[in-house]
Design an enzyme around this catalytic site. Sequence first.
Site, mmCIF file in Angstrom:
data_model
loop_
_atom_site.group_PDB
_atom_site.id
_atom_site.type_symbol
_atom_site.label_atom_id
_atom_site.label_comp_id
_atom_site.label_asym_id
_atom_site.label_seq_id
_atom_site.Cartn_x
_atom_site.Cartn_y
_atom_site.Cartn_z
ATOM 1 N NE ARG A 159 -3.961 2.137 0.800
ATOM 2 C CZ ARG A 159 -4.525 3.026 0.007
ATOM 3 N NH1 ARG A 159 -4.119 3.148 -1.247
ATOM 4 N NH2 ARG A 159 -5.511 3.784 0.440
ATOM 5 N N GLY A 160 0.909 1.944 -1.140
ATOM 6 C CA GLY A 160 1.843 3.040 -1.345
ATOM 7 C C GLY A 160 1.931 4.055 -0.225
ATOM 8 C CG ASP A 163 -0.353 2.317 4.876
ATOM 9 O OD1 ASP A 163 -0.715 3.489 5.101
ATOM 10 O OD2 ASP A 163 -1.113 1.339 4.969
ATOM 11 C CB THR A 164 4.972 0.313 3.073
ATOM 12 O OG1 THR A 164 4.346 -0.162 1.867
ATOM 13 C CG2 THR A 164 4.157 -0.111 4.278
ATOM 14 C CE LYS A 165 4.297 4.002 -4.192
ATOM 15 N NZ LYS A 165 4.337 2.673 -4.835
ATOM 16 C CD GLU A 219 -0.573 -4.795 -7.112
ATOM 17 O OE1 GLU A 219 -0.260 -3.878 -7.904
ATOM 18 O OE2 GLU A 219 -0.042 -4.926 -5.994
#
Length: 453
Positions: free
Chosen positions: A65-66, A68-70, A132
């Site tokens: 999840r971009g 949150d964690t990218k 995904e």
Amino acid sequence: MACPTPAYSSPQMHSEIEMEMGMGRSEIEMEMGRSSPAATRIDSSSASSSNVADPMVYDVFINHRGPDTKKTFAGHLYSRLRAHGFRAFLDQHELEGSLNFPFQIESAIRTASVHVAIFSPTYTDSPWCLEELISMQESGAPIIPIFYKVKPAELRHGDALHKLKMKKNKTDVTQPRYDSATIENWRNALYSVAEISGFDLDGVFNRDKNRMLDKVIECVLKRVKKTKLHVAKYPTGLDEKVKAFETTVLKRHQYSEKVQVLGIAGLGGMGKTTLALELFNRMSSKYNKSYFLADVRENARSSSLHSLQGKVLRGLTQLDMNIDHIHEGTGMLKRYLQSSHVLLILDDIDDGDQLDAFLPIKDAIRSDSLILITCRDRDILRKSGVEDASIYKITGLSPQHSRYLFCFYAFSQPYPLRGFEDLVDKFLMACKGLPLYLKVFGALLLGKNDKFC
């Protein structure tokens, strides 16, 4: 394989894609158009007929999840995977400038050897992440779950998808945001992946992100399919040689409390390198780091031992370090391979100095590591401390396998052409089971059969 995606042309998916990949709304609309949901689903048959380039093959696909964690855990994992020489897929890097990103994502999922699913606080708000996840499951490749500031039990809970079950808007109370079948598919995917033993940041790692990253990398190293080295055009009799090596040498030392240093000795052309290549392909997946240093004798003459030390260092650690002399190289190997689980094969050694350049690493690497050396002269191995019981003396091929190998090279089949039986027997008697002679003389006969009629 078609990817079962939600309607990418819908407003909520536009917003989702913007958040995940940082794309502007105009770019998304240009890409996806105003077509119906069915027209925007990823479909392998339509994609293959378009002008899309052949998809790149990836080792690892990072599902995350971009927001949150990218820029934190996913980004750091991506950098570490790249440093280890893996081809990793993180949308921000791989999709820049792409005009067909749904197809690229599907291709990356389909080709990856391993998938990493990073579950974070807002992961279940994203239909993109969930789709995904389903595609990852359908690919059949292993999934490594990472629980980043969430607990596995939270993902298995029935309300994990509560935001996606909400109505489209306050005034339209008749239509859910997504249909019940889609929600159920997402819920099942979440539940099954959350059941897999993974890595919990708040668990044994006590929020130590670096320690968890180390363990994730170690897990990926064990699971990514490693490229197989080419062994032989006709690997005749190889299974028997592998079995003989395992029973006479390898299994005798597998419970040793120190690093195994084993040798394969025999005449030139007997098949030492072929056997070592096959052993490397069969065993490398059991080790975190593995490297096959080929043609040491020839390369030591044309370059230097410290340059070969540099090749081993790059092959095992992906570090490209400048090494000025052999003593510095030995120190670097010991330093950067400290406590590593290593398979190292040194092929065609012909001098004790060559072994002195590499064997000191046995004092630094893990005790369950293996160093395998091929050498013509058994005495060189003995003088370097390799025990007699640790040296496999390779012998020639059996009469049957000798015939097979010679005939494959001479006639492209495992038996002689009619009328050539006596001639083949004479060649086999002269070659005495030596694979190199069988290949050379067999190849000389190929295409010249009419001259012997």
